[in-house]
Design an enzyme around this catalytic site. Sequence first.
Site, mmCIF file in Angstrom:
data_model
loop_
_atom_site.group_PDB
_atom_site.id
_atom_site.type_symbol
_atom_site.label_atom_id
_atom_site.label_comp_id
_atom_site.label_asym_id
_atom_site.label_seq_id
_atom_site.Cartn_x
_atom_site.Cartn_y
_atom_site.Cartn_z
ATOM 1 N N GLU A 213 45.891 48.732 37.410
ATOM 2 C CA GLU A 213 46.103 49.465 38.659
ATOM 3 C C GLU A 213 47.508 50.034 38.728
ATOM 4 O OE1 GLU A 213 46.002 48.750 43.508
ATOM 5 O OE2 GLU A 213 44.993 47.317 42.200
ATOM 6 N N ARG B 277 47.420 39.905 51.736
ATOM 7 C CA ARG B 277 45.997 39.552 51.558
ATOM 8 C C ARG B 277 45.841 38.024 51.591
ATOM 9 N NH1 ARG B 277 40.678 41.658 51.538
ATOM 10 N NH2 ARG B 277 41.385 43.620 50.670
ATOM 11 N N ARG C 31 41.746 40.918 40.469
ATOM 12 C CA ARG C 31 40.519 40.714 41.238
ATOM 13 C C ARG C 31 40.660 39.600 42.289
ATOM 14 N NH1 ARG C 31 35.144 40.395 37.614
ATOM 15 N NH2 ARG C 31 33.645 41.284 39.068
ATOM 16 N N GLU D 208 35.240 41.948 44.195
ATOM 17 C CA GLU D 208 36.151 40.808 44.313
ATOM 18 C C GLU D 208 35.575 39.603 45.080
ATOM 19 O OE1 GLU D 208 40.536 42.515 44.713
ATOM 20 O OE2 GLU D 208 39.102 43.637 45.916
#
Length: 1347
Positions: A820, A898, A930, A1279
Amino acid sequence: MKELDRNMGDCTTSSDELVFFVNGRKVIETHADPEMTLLTYLRRKLGLPGTKLGCAEGGCGACTVMLSKYQPQTQNLLHFAVNACLAPICSLHLVAVTTVEGIGSVARQLHPVQERIAKAHGSQCGFCTPGIVMSMYALLRNNTSPKMADVEEAFQGNLCRCTGYRPILEAYKTFTVDGGCCGGKGWVNGCCMTNGKAEEKEVDVGVNTSSGLFNVADFAPLDPTQEVIFPPELMSLSKNQKTRSLRFSSTRAVWMQPANLDEFLDLKYKHPDARVVVGNTEVGIEVKFKNMLYPVILAPSFIPELHRVTHTDNGIMFGAACTLTHVGVVLKKAVEELPSHQTQFFLAVLEQLRWFAGQQIRNVAAVGGNIMTASPISDLNPVFMAANCKLTLMDKDGSRVVHMDDSFFVGYRRTILQPQEILLSIEVPYSKKYQFVSAFKQSPRREDDISIVTAAMSVTFTPGTCAVEDLRLSYGGMAATTVLAKNTANKLLGRCWGEELLEEACSSLAEEMTLDPSAPGGMVTYRRTLTLSLFYKFYLTVLQKLRGQGLNVEEVRSDFLSATEIYNQEIPSSVQIYQEVPPSQNQDDVLGHPVMHLSALKQATGEAVYCDDIPLFENEVYLALITSTKPHARIRSIDSSAAESSPGFISCVFAGDIPGSNVTGIFHDETVLADSLVTCVGHIIGAVVADTQLNAQRAAKAVKIQYEEMQPIITIQEAIAAQSFYQPIRKLQRGDPEAGFKQADHILEGEMHIGGQEHFYLETNSTVAVPRGEDDEMEIFVSTQNPSETQFLVAKALGVPANRVVVRVKRMGGGFGGKESRSTILSTVVSVAAHKLRRPVRCMLDRDEDMLITGGRHPFYGKYKVGFLKSGKVVALDVWYYSNAGNSCDLSLSVMERALFHMENSYNIENVCGHGVLCRTNLASNTAFRGFGGPQGMMLAESWITEVAQSLGRPADEVRRLNLFRQGEMTPYNQVLEQCTLDLCWDECMSRSHYRQRRDAIELYNRQNRWTKRGLAIIPTMFGISFTAVFLNQAGALVHIYTDGSVLVSHGGTEMGQGLHTKMVQVASRVLGIPCSKIHISETSTQTVPNTSATAASASSDLNGAAVRNACQVLSQRLEPYKSRNPKGSWEDWVKAAYFDRINLSANGFYKTPDLGYSFETNSGRAFNYFSYGVACSEVEIDCLTGAHKNLSTTIVMDVGVSLNPAIDIGQVEGAFMQGLGLFTLEELHYSPKGVLLTRGPGSYKIPAFGDIPSELTVSLLRDAPHDKAIFASKAVGEPPLFLASSVFFAIKDAITAARAESGVMGPFRLDSPASAERIRNACKDRFTKLCPPAEPGTFQPWSVQV
């Protein structure tokens, strides 16, 4: 090089011709390079890129090919799988090579092995698929009706990171005798697919649901008569060849293949330092990874004496060049034919061979090589030492026989052989009537793994008594060599085999088998404990056998018997359940059907093109990186003179060569190339460009850098002590935790460390940069999840606008978040080199480089304080998370956010406060992976809720269910849960897993077994779907309709195996109302869809699907008048009519997720578009003496809304689960105290293998789950399922709790993740762990540190 010059002078002839065949075609190589592997030759010389480079050390199987030889002595053909990355081309004289391209193709005809893996959904990213196909093909060439056990053995040397293995095994089960097909008639109960267990385990799949993802009736049959024939010309060459010596030389090395034993001994006398190579499984790795240069290589593969097997009066004598596979075949036959008392040592060797590397290695590795390598952790040498095997050594003046005892190994990787001597043979003796032998191996992973400790033990009794006459206890992994515990053995001679002997043996072994606390390999307490535990297993086994012979010895307690059992793999069975599409759905509309991945057939034939498979460009050159060897230092000087004089050198690239900005990274806190300061080991300082990859790598290693070292910060604890943090420190609070704690009946505090994880995508980072010759244009082919970010950062480094840079991505061989943001650290350097040289530049990182420089999942340290009532209801939580971010911020802040969003996992807590701290350290920057911080956040939650249940003495499942979120409740970030299906998933999982019956059965099992324990856990997950950065929640698409009616779709997402392109074609097919066969997606490119978000956050189907739908709706509306005028016309008629009417048949689509925007400052706004829910229940069995565990059963219920493609979604659930299984139980990154990554390849870093999947695996997609937030009522799936693998971790913890209770140790305890064999064993406190106390921290320098 003097040695080489002398050799060149020795010989009057130049190199011989090397003759071999590839896919039936003759290859004559007149300049065979002794250092070139078959893999390089296939890919670069012959243009056959189907065979992949995954690791270059024979550990992943991506490069598997089949070799075939004619054996004149038996007049048979021998077919066997090998690792092309280790096979030297010089070893292939008169050998036929078959690659994946040679057995079938999409254009010609697929081989059934290729077809079945594709149609059974066993290929996702596809990078490992050719190797798996060739392993299966080689098996079928030798055995057309194998057993399932044969299939599993064939795959011991193959890894897959995407699929979770289940669909691969299911595809190939159809070839086997014990799992053969039922003709598709038994799908509801999976009669053949659950291996004949349908009668005993009826599966209720429900109304309008299906459990068949493919139809066996669609498979072409296997017809052995249609296989590729052995080349007739090669047959006649092999039959008529007169044995002669061969010689192949390059400027660096010479390869000599002597014709007979005398010549071999003569050459060894002339060249005492020459390396002897048979399988190259050790030397190949030394050359590649230890930079060894062996100017002279002797290959004795033609010499009959070295391959001879002789049955003597005392045992079986094997020539030193016999392969391990051949040794296994001979010993198995002997075991079948001879009396059992004679074959004890043979069985011990066979037990070690079961788990020795993979089939590809065993097929070529020689038994003599295994001995002479003298590895201290050898699997076989302890058996040979316990057996006191006879070794025949020889030189040109004669031979001598020595015994393999404790004098044979004289030091680390050194033996008593003189430099001019060779090992001719080894004799494995018969055992005696009153002799008992056992062999043990303990490794992090059962299959294809190097040992932590190996042992072989042999005891001989005075006939008719239990008195010890002779005892040999041999251990590997306990010293610099394989050792005998002589002191202990001597003390026990004459003693009766019983409890007193055991006590003495354990005390003595604890004293004799000591290890320095700083010993290489670490795990010192565990290794010491294992020496006792393994002896105890041997003690019980022998005791049982003595009873069996009628001797009056103690009876082995029935609850101790499981300690004596030898592990046998169960054939896995599985069920997949999903909702069928309504009968009214149009037959051309395949949404909701289990459609095969669009590239699967190409992937199975090796025709799918990955970045490094792109054919070489005219004038192309290779780049190799120069990286820091220090964690924190100033660069004082760089000397590249040695590199510049290296063969093939073209140029160096350093910071001064960057035409634009050297500043890069998401937060602009990184450099493209280090200028004056390095901040981690692996920091990129520069690069060398040369004519070949090998020359570039050798030149890069020749660059000398002087450093001024500074104090590094490596671990989270060091960062906390130094207050080395990135800002901001995030806080998330709802309610009043202090008031909550006052309300609580009980308060618990605890902490946990969650280890990092390597992405281990099978395709490493790869870039090809091609300057286009004008206006500074650059075209970049790259393996990335983030083409737009790559475009932007390359343009910035080159000092040009983004419109001059085109980034193209066809597909990736896996990504998982690792491509990414970190893929740009390579792409920018390659582009700078291409710009400087004005010619194409290519670089594909080697596995060890990729692991060193690209970072991985963030290690986390968490502390918690939890308040709860007597009922188990949690009322207050205060939690601190610390992540090891590494040397740049990268995505670490978003990862931590997160984690905070998931700090309560699926539990409703009124008063909660979380803090997230990013630790700035001198490690390679950690990044997206992930789950993106979610798994670490949830792991801590499950840890404290387990301890709440333990402290109350209540069942954990009840406490979890009591606290579970319900519809309409509010998260800590003030988002109301709509369409919450957690309770539905929970109830279905409890029912499908038969949780209550399992729990009762486990309690009974644990009462009946002392040394193995079973555990059970059921774990929920709730995963928010959206990028946490609002601006990323957008996507574009471009759809063209051509006048022949074919449709080309482009969108902003990249394909990395997750089936995104397949789903997008299904979406376009539904909206346009045409079959998928008319629609094509070519690639992802920045010149078709600009400003794309990374393919990440599980949201790519939602975002790009909506954009594709938008574009297709525009086109449908434009075509509507033509459909109305000609309702009976075809699609092609309407398209042509619109074209002639000058209607635009191209449309771009766009989508942005509505109503998003959360603020941490005010704790308000919608953080997520919706949530994906799931629940998993897992059962495990642990071996309390070794720490090994078996995954017995897993049941997963996952809410994916209305599935766009059940085959792909179930594949994602299983793949994520297995990746999580690795994270929580197996995968461990080891760093030295100086920040050097010690685990840099599949040899030392273990991802789950075929044998790690649960023996019973049920995956059910929740039916009738209403949902209106994403494309066609589907939900994200990439995920969310990963965290469900923590059910295995907590089942292990449950089993450890039962083991500790046996020793009187009660209450909550800390178990860090991963739950490795070492952690499991050390947590199972018992009489043996007491004898091996750990050294005091601070009194020694550990081999590795917890970062």
